[in-house]
Design an enzyme around this catalytic site. Structure first.
Site, PDB file in Angstrom:
ATOM      1  N   SER A 197       0.939  -1.229  -0.064  1.00  0.00           N
ATOM      2  CA  SER A 197      -0.265  -0.016  -0.037  1.00  0.00           C
ATOM      3  C   SER A 197       0.772   1.070   0.101  1.00  0.00           C
ATOM      4  O   SER A 197       0.233   2.328  -0.121  1.00  0.00           O
ATOM      5  CB  SER A 197      -0.896   0.009   1.150  1.00  0.00           C
ATOM      6  OG  SER A 197      -0.057  -0.089   2.326  1.00  0.00           O
ATOM      7  N   GLY A 218      -4.826  -0.660   6.555  1.00  0.00           N
ATOM      8  CA  GLY A 218      -5.157  -1.438   7.525  1.00  0.00           C
ATOM      9  C   GLY A 218      -6.583  -0.932   8.193  1.00  0.00           C
ATOM     10  O   GLY A 218      -7.002  -1.900   9.212  1.00  0.00           O
ATOM     11  N   CYS A 236       2.818  -7.259   1.723  1.00  0.00           N
ATOM     12  CA  CYS A 236       1.732  -6.678   2.659  1.00  0.00           C
ATOM     13  C   CYS A 236       1.043  -7.594   3.553  1.00  0.00           C
ATOM     14  O   CYS A 236       0.448  -8.349   2.803  1.00  0.00           O
ATOM     15  CB  CYS A 236       1.050  -5.567   1.893  1.00  0.00           C
ATOM     16  SG  CYS A 236      -0.330  -4.957   2.915  1.00  0.00           S
ATOM     17  N   CYS A 274       3.794  -6.192   9.979  1.00  0.00           N
ATOM     18  CA  CYS A 274       3.659  -5.269   8.960  1.00  0.00           C
ATOM     19  C   CYS A 274       4.576  -4.842   8.264  1.00  0.00           C
ATOM     20  O   CYS A 274       5.614  -4.509   8.939  1.00  0.00           O
ATOM     21  CB  CYS A 274       2.877  -3.993   9.357  1.00  0.00           C
ATOM     22  SG  CYS A 274       2.556  -2.596   8.443  1.00  0.00           S
TER      23      CYS A 274
HETATM   24  N1  DGL Z   1       2.447  -2.707   4.843  1.00  0.00           N
HETATM   25  C1  DGL Z   1       1.231  -2.978   5.197  1.00  0.00           C
HETATM   26  C2  DGL Z   1       1.252  -4.415   5.680  1.00  0.00           C
HETATM   27  O1  DGL Z   1       2.203  -5.043   5.687  1.00  0.00           O
HETATM   28  C3  DGL Z   1       0.276  -2.220   5.780  1.00  0.00           C
HETATM   29  C4  DGL Z   1       0.244  -0.856   5.821  1.00  0.00           C
HETATM   30  C5  DGL Z   1      -1.059  -0.171   5.591  1.00  0.00           C
HETATM   31  O2  DGL Z   1      -1.964  -0.076   6.503  1.00  0.00           O
HETATM   32  O3  DGL Z   1      -1.493   0.426   4.473  1.00  0.00           O
HETATM   33  O4  DGL Z   1       0.400  -4.793   6.508  1.00  0.00           O
END
Ligand code: DGL
Length: 264
Positions: free
Chosen positions: A12, A44, A75, A190
């Site tokens: 994202s 999220g 992600c 995350c």
């Molecule tokens: N990088 C994303 C993950 O691994 C989430 C970030 C978001 O909330 O957009 O969950």
């Protein structure tokens, strides 16, 4: 389908870069494309049905346009929700997923107290609950959902000041003491959070292992590519990044250049 396209990374925002940088160590000659649905960031907080639809629609186009030879969903929030649906919709594509590293945490913990630090979406997922039931039944697993950390990680990476107090407020629920035992592993569930790991180490109430799955995901990509991996220097086009909000930001261009990416 032709599979000579790039390895497509998806997140994202900037979090998937923590996985891309590990993939580059293992696959230095590979051709990568980084796609960030930053118009939806942070995901999220998105309701599950809307987010699934959005990801499926986006991937219809991405796969048609780029014909990737593999896709890494870098992600947790996206993969724990839409991973199965993506595989079903594109059976010809090899997907590498990202899920909370609950199994390795359960194997490594000495105290039996593990925390999973993730987005509110990931901590709510049935997928996350099933990982705990399957692999960590003997542990006490605390799920800590943070509304703000992905955004704070992006700010930190862009060189903006992020206060220790703001970080501590997000991570302090990870630290649990029970009958003389303490949490000894925090799963970074995350992909944005490893950018903050050194900050976390400094402010943590006691030392813990901050588990970052990026290297394991990169190794899984190597396995999935098998003999399709590029193993010698080749003259593929430059590795590019596409952001769905179409940002015109010189600072972002420089930041991505540091990861070997040209912003489209
Ligand atoms: N990088 C994303 C993950 O691994 C989430 C970030 C978001 O909330 O957009 O969950």
């Amino acid at each position: 389908m032709a599979d000579s396209g790039p390895v497509l990374f998806f997140d994202s925002g900037l979090g998937g870069l923590t996985v891309l940088r590990e993939a580059r160590y293992l696959l230095p000659y590979e051709h990568f494309l980084y796609v960030a649905d930053d118009a939806a960031f942070p995901i999220g907080r998105w309701p599950e049905a809307e987010l699934t639809d959005r990801i499926l629609v986006l991937f219809e186009e991405l796969i048609r346009e780029h014909r990737p030879k593999a896709v890494v969903i870098a992600c947790n929030t996206a993969f724990t929700l839409a991973g199965d649906a993506l595989r079903k919709a594109h059976p010809q594509v090899s997907f590498v997923g990202t899920v909370p590293a609950i199994k390795p945490a359960a194997e490594r913990t000495s105290s039996g107290l593990i925390s999973v630090l993730a987005t509110p979406g990931t901590v709510r997922r049935a997928y996350t609950k099933s990982l705990i039931d399957s692999f960590a039944g003997q542990c006490h697993v605390r799920l800590v959902g943070s509304d703000k950390l992905a955004d704070l990680a992006e700010r930190h990476l862009r060189g903006e000041a992020v206060a220790d107090a703001d970080l501590l407020a997000e991570i302090s629920d990870c630290f649990l003491e029970r009958e003389g035992r303490r949490t000894d592993i925090v799963v970074l569930a995350c992909t944005h959070y490893p950018f903050l790991a050194n900050r976390f180490r400094k402010i943590a109430p006691w030392p813990v292992d901050w588990l970052d799955p990026a290297e394991a995901i990169a190794r899984q990509l190597v396995r999935v590519l098998g003999d399709k991996a590029v193993t010698v220097p080749s003259d593929h086009p430059p590795d590019r990044a596409e952001f769905t909000s179409n940002p015109q930001d010189p600072a972002l261009v420089r930041l991505l250049a540091g990861f070997g990416l040209v912003l489209d």
